[in-house]
Enzyme design. Structure first.
Site, mmCIF file in Angstrom:
data_model
loop_
_atom_site.group_PDB
_atom_site.id
_atom_site.type_symbol
_atom_site.label_atom_id
_atom_site.label_comp_id
_atom_site.label_asym_id
_atom_site.label_seq_id
_atom_site.Cartn_x
_atom_site.Cartn_y
_atom_site.Cartn_z
ATOM 1 C CG HIS A 156 -21.335 52.053 2.902
ATOM 2 N ND1 HIS A 156 -21.101 52.238 4.249
ATOM 3 C CD2 HIS A 156 -21.926 53.202 2.464
ATOM 4 C CE1 HIS A 156 -21.505 53.443 4.604
ATOM 5 N NE2 HIS A 156 -22.023 54.051 3.536
ATOM 6 C CB CYS A 157 -26.860 50.090 2.076
ATOM 7 S SG CYS A 157 -28.453 50.518 1.318
ATOM 8 N N PRO A 158 -25.971 53.213 0.712
ATOM 9 C CG PRO A 158 -26.156 54.084 -1.446
ATOM 10 C CD PRO A 158 -25.704 52.876 -0.697
#
Length: 317
Positions: A156-158
């Protein structure tokens, strides 16, 4: 219930802060490069018309490809398991009523016999998500931030406020590629004017701040992106996700970090597809459906010479 809902909405809103920050930096970089660098220096005149046209042409190509791939990475919804991975109503009721884990596993095994599953938990059990109530396909993992199971989840990439997985991994790689190209081009083309402003060879003006800061920002992002870009290229070459790089997938015959590796060229095609014409475009061309993947069930590096391949070489999972 209401406070929980409000908290969840606040979390979703705050999750967009990194994306908004990147968007603001990109918008400022466009203004600084096009207006303050090219147009201002052209009027001084420090920059020739020919060089200004070349700079602007290359800049806009890299800018468009960067924004396009970034947009696709952000707004492509992660793929989730299909209905066939959900327990049928009768089995689901039995599973929920049953208290013993062994019996629950027997129920899952009966359902899983008709599914293309090769991976297991570390204990050798069927991978089941109690939150989503689905049997997890190979390479699928639950994302706590998105609150869903994501096919071939990488991380999951912020910075994109999205899960990177089967549906947008190619877009993510292109986003890293074009952001690196964008930053490299800006840093390289601005460098000579950065030096001239720094040494006061150019007169003081409002463009000085933008040019100096533009170089520093481009160089900083270039260094940070380069390491991430290199790492993901290595992952693509090995046909591994970030999760699999840290925790090897477990097959029926045990953990195997190279279980999905088919050799370098086929690994590249898994992400980018067979048509090389579309490799550099942020359009979906990845192979497969995200539910099953070709496997090479050996315990040695398949890119090294080996004679221990199973019959048929590849097992289509």
């Amino acid at each position: 219930m209401a406070p929980t809902h409000v908290l969840r909405c606040c979390q979703r809103g705050l999750a967009w802060i990194p994306v908004i920050f990147i968007a603001l930096v990109v918008c400022w970089s466009y203004y600084a490069y096009v207006v303050e660098l090219c147009l201002f220096l052209l009027l001084m005149p420090v920059l020739s018309l020919f060089h200004a046209v070349v700079y602007l042409a290359v800049f806009h190509v890299s800018f468009i490809m960067f924004v396009w791939s970034y947009w696709k990475t952000i707004f492509t919804r992660p793929s989730t398991p299909s209905k066939e991975f959900c327990l049928p109503k009768s089995e689901k009721e039995q599973y929920e009523k049953e208290q013993r884990p062994e019996t629950q596993q027997e129920i899952l095994k009966r359902v899983a016999t008709s599914l293309p599953l090769y991976t297991r938990t570390g204990a050798g059990a069927i991978r089941y998500c109690d939150r989503c109530q689905v049997i997890k396909p190979d390479r699928c993992h639950h994302c706590s931030a998105c609150d869903m199971c994501v096919l071939k989840m990488d991380h999951h990439c912020p910075w994109v406020n999205n899960c990177v997985g089967f549906s947008n991994y190619k877009f993510f790689i292109l986003f890293l590629t074009y952001s690196l190209v964008y930053c490299l081009f800006i840093a390289a083309s601005v460098l000579q004017y950065f030096i001239k402003f720094w040494t006061s060879d150019l007169p003081e003006s409002h463009a000085k701040f933008h040019v100096l800061f533009l170089f520093f920002v481009a160089a900083m992002f270039c260094i940070s992106i380069l390491s991430l870009f290199t790492y993901h290229l290595w992952l693509v070459g090995k046909n591994r996700s970030t999760i699999e790089a840290f925790r090897a997938p477990v097959f029926r015959n045990g953990p195997d970090k190279n279980g999905f590796s088919l050799g370098f060229s086929k690994n590249i095609a898994q992400v980018f597809g067979d048509q090389k014409l579309y490799w550099l475009l942020p359009v979906f061309t990845s192979q497969g459906d995200g539910f099953s993947f070709p496997t090479r069930l050996v315990t040695v590096d398949p890119e090294q010479p080996t004679d221990c391949l199973q019959p048929g070489g590849l097992d289509k999972g």
